[in-house]
Write a protein that holds these residues in place. Sequence first.
Motif, PDB file in Angstrom:
ATOM      1  N   VAL A 205       0.845  -1.196   0.000  1.00  0.00           N
ATOM      2  CA  VAL A 205       0.000   0.000   0.000  1.00  0.00           C
ATOM      3  C   VAL A 205       0.879   1.243   0.000  1.00  0.00           C
ATOM      4  O   VAL A 205       0.695   2.170  -0.799  1.00  0.00           O
ATOM      5  N   ALA A 206       1.865   1.260   0.904  1.00  0.00           N
ATOM      6  CA  ALA A 206       2.778   2.412   0.982  1.00  0.00           C
ATOM      7  C   ALA A 206       3.591   2.558  -0.304  1.00  0.00           C
ATOM      8  O   ALA A 206       3.796   3.672  -0.799  1.00  0.00           O
ATOM      9  N   LYS A 207       4.038   1.427  -0.870  1.00  0.00           N
ATOM     10  CA  LYS A 207       4.829   1.484  -2.115  1.00  0.00           C
ATOM     11  C   LYS A 207       4.012   2.080  -3.250  1.00  0.00           C
ATOM     12  O   LYS A 207       4.498   2.919  -4.016  1.00  0.00           O
ATOM     13  N   THR A 208       2.754   1.631  -3.351  1.00  0.00           N
ATOM     14  CA  THR A 208       1.904   2.124  -4.444  1.00  0.00           C
ATOM     15  C   THR A 208       1.577   3.601  -4.266  1.00  0.00           C
ATOM     16  O   THR A 208       1.529   4.361  -5.237  1.00  0.00           O
ATOM     17  N   LYS A 209       1.357   4.017  -3.008  1.00  0.00           N
ATOM     18  CA  LYS A 209       1.121   5.446  -2.761  1.00  0.00           C
ATOM     19  C   LYS A 209       2.351   6.268  -3.144  1.00  0.00           C
ATOM     20  O   LYS A 209       2.235   7.371  -3.689  1.00  0.00           O
ATOM     21  N   ASN A 210       3.530   5.742  -2.848  1.00  0.00           N
ATOM     22  CA  ASN A 210       4.768   6.426  -3.238  1.00  0.00           C
ATOM     23  C   ASN A 210       4.846   6.567  -4.753  1.00  0.00           C
ATOM     24  O   ASN A 210       5.244   7.609  -5.280  1.00  0.00           O
ATOM     25  N   ASN A 211       4.483   5.489  -5.453  1.00  0.00           N
ATOM     26  CA  ASN A 211       4.529   5.520  -6.920  1.00  0.00           C
ATOM     27  C   ASN A 211       3.524   6.531  -7.482  1.00  0.00           C
ATOM     28  O   ASN A 211       3.833   7.269  -8.422  1.00  0.00           O
ATOM     29  N   LEU A 212       2.322   6.547  -6.891  1.00  0.00           N
ATOM     30  CA  LEU A 212       1.303   7.491  -7.330  1.00  0.00           C
ATOM     31  C   LEU A 212       1.749   8.937  -7.056  1.00  0.00           C
ATOM     32  O   LEU A 212       1.546   9.829  -7.887  1.00  0.00           O
ATOM     33  N   ALA A 213       2.394   9.144  -5.900  1.00  0.00           N
ATOM     34  CA  ALA A 213       2.921  10.481  -5.569  1.00  0.00           C
ATOM     35  C   ALA A 213       3.984  10.906  -6.577  1.00  0.00           C
ATOM     36  O   ALA A 213       4.054  12.077  -6.971  1.00  0.00           O
ATOM     37  N   SER A 214       4.815   9.944  -6.998  1.00  0.00           N
ATOM     38  CA  SER A 214       5.832  10.235  -8.016  1.00  0.00           C
ATOM     39  C   SER A 214       5.179  10.696  -9.318  1.00  0.00           C
ATOM     40  O   SER A 214       5.658  11.619  -9.984  1.00  0.00           O
ATOM     41  N   CYS A 215       4.073  10.059  -9.662  1.00  0.00           N
ATOM     42  CA  CYS A 215       3.308  10.453 -10.860  1.00  0.00           C
ATOM     43  C   CYS A 215       2.766  11.877 -10.702  1.00  0.00           C
ATOM     44  O   CYS A 215       2.830  12.688 -11.640  1.00  0.00           O
ATOM     45  N   TYR A 216       2.250  12.187  -9.510  1.00  0.00           N
ATOM     46  CA  TYR A 216       1.743  13.541  -9.256  1.00  0.00           C
ATOM     47  C   TYR A 216       2.860  14.578  -9.381  1.00  0.00           C
ATOM     48  O   TYR A 216       2.657  15.663  -9.933  1.00  0.00           O
ATOM     49  N   LEU A 217       4.039  14.244  -8.851  1.00  0.00           N
ATOM     50  CA  LEU A 217       5.173  15.178  -8.916  1.00  0.00           C
ATOM     51  C   LEU A 217       5.542  15.501 -10.357  1.00  0.00           C
ATOM     52  O   LEU A 217       5.831  16.653 -10.696  1.00  0.00           O
ATOM     53  N   LYS A 218       5.553  14.470 -11.201  1.00  0.00           N
ATOM     54  CA  LYS A 218       5.919  14.688 -12.600  1.00  0.00           C
ATOM     55  C   LYS A 218       4.917  15.601 -13.314  1.00  0.00           C
ATOM     56  O   LYS A 218       5.255  16.245 -14.310  1.00  0.00           O
TER      57      LYS A 218
END
Length: 450
Positions: A333-346
């Motif tokens: 769950v935390a890993k996927t949220k991190n990945n989604l946050a990375s997408c938001y940053l881009k």
Amino acid sequence: MSTMVYPREEKLDKLSQEEIISNTKLVMQGLEALKNEHNSILHSLLETIKCLKKDEEANLVHEKSNLLRKSVEMIELGLGEAQVMMALSNHLNAVESEKQKLRAQVRRLCQENQWLRDELANTQQKLQRSEQTVAQLEEEKKHLEFMNHSAVAAAQQGGYEIPARLRTLHNLVIQYASQGRYEVAVPLCKQALEDLEKTSGHDHPDVATMLNILALVYRDQNKYKEAAHLLNDALSIREKTLGKDHPAVAATLNNLAVLYGKRGKYKEAEPLCKRALEIREKVLGKDHPDVAKQLNNLALLCQNQGKYDEVEYYYCRALEIYESCLGPDDPNVAKTKNNLASCYLKQGKYKDAEVLYKEILTRAHVKEFGSVDDEHKPIWMHAEEREEMSKSKHRDSAPYAEYGGWYKACKVSSPTVNTTLRNLGALYRRQGKLEAAETLEECAVRSRRQ
């Protein structure tokens, strides 16, 4: 007698330093000439006194000589003052010269300081980009770790059981490869592959499994061309022997997609990953954790192509599966949220990314302490409080000792939470919240040491 030349009084206050010095030198020359003239007259009077016999005349000459002596003394005093002015002028010139040198040095230091500031800013930007890249790579590595074992698990799910000797060989090869001992791992795979082909023939599921294992070893060595050839061969065998919708086929498709992704061939990788997703959904159901893993991989491929709407959809769907099947505290769950946050940053959606990072850290905190209250606050709250205190000049100099136990008990040294600390720190730094950024960065460093 010599005539002294003086500058007009009304113009004295308008003279420059050079003009004053020039006039002073002129006055000194006049005074020197006047002094010589007076001394000459005085000498003549003294000679005259020696020749005179009458007392009255001698007294008169004595008076004149005394007057001349006083006049000479005044002239010498004027000369002395003029010399002092000249010395003062030389001193002022030296001071001015030194002042100019210091100004030049200050300008140079200001330029160097500005250059250093620019270099620091550039370095911080590079560091931030590097940290984000490292974070993304760490997450990508975590996403793809299961691929080393997916061939075995997928085959078992589809009714094809891999022989125990191949499972043992697989684990042994992976161990050698992880140690960098490819000179042992590769010959071991090739020998096993040769033996299998002799006993079972080339078109056998066991041969496909061995081809997958060898391809993964080649991939770790960056021998992508050889790995792709082996995976395509394995895919053909599995489709022929197990069927096109077998989980083992999905595993090979995914490995091939990962390989293309590593070579930057995202467009070629995407349809392979989508087909693997379709097979997993068909065999395992749409809400299976392995489907979520496949969604993560597909999202990563789309992100590298800038397809952010699809990326958000895939990550959000994976997040729903993990939270419903494995619970909110599952590491995925935390890993996927991190990945989604990375997408938001881009995409420049910094606020959305910040919310996700805070959710991860808050969940890790709640898992340890059970709740959030005044005594137990997530580390990001402490960071923002320190930011506010630094602005109000009531900075708390105490270290984060109260969090010493939390680092260990909450396993902050796990890559996902550590990555979150660094990512949120980088985001704070982008927002100008330097104290908050330093707080999280120090936590990340400490947790990494632990």
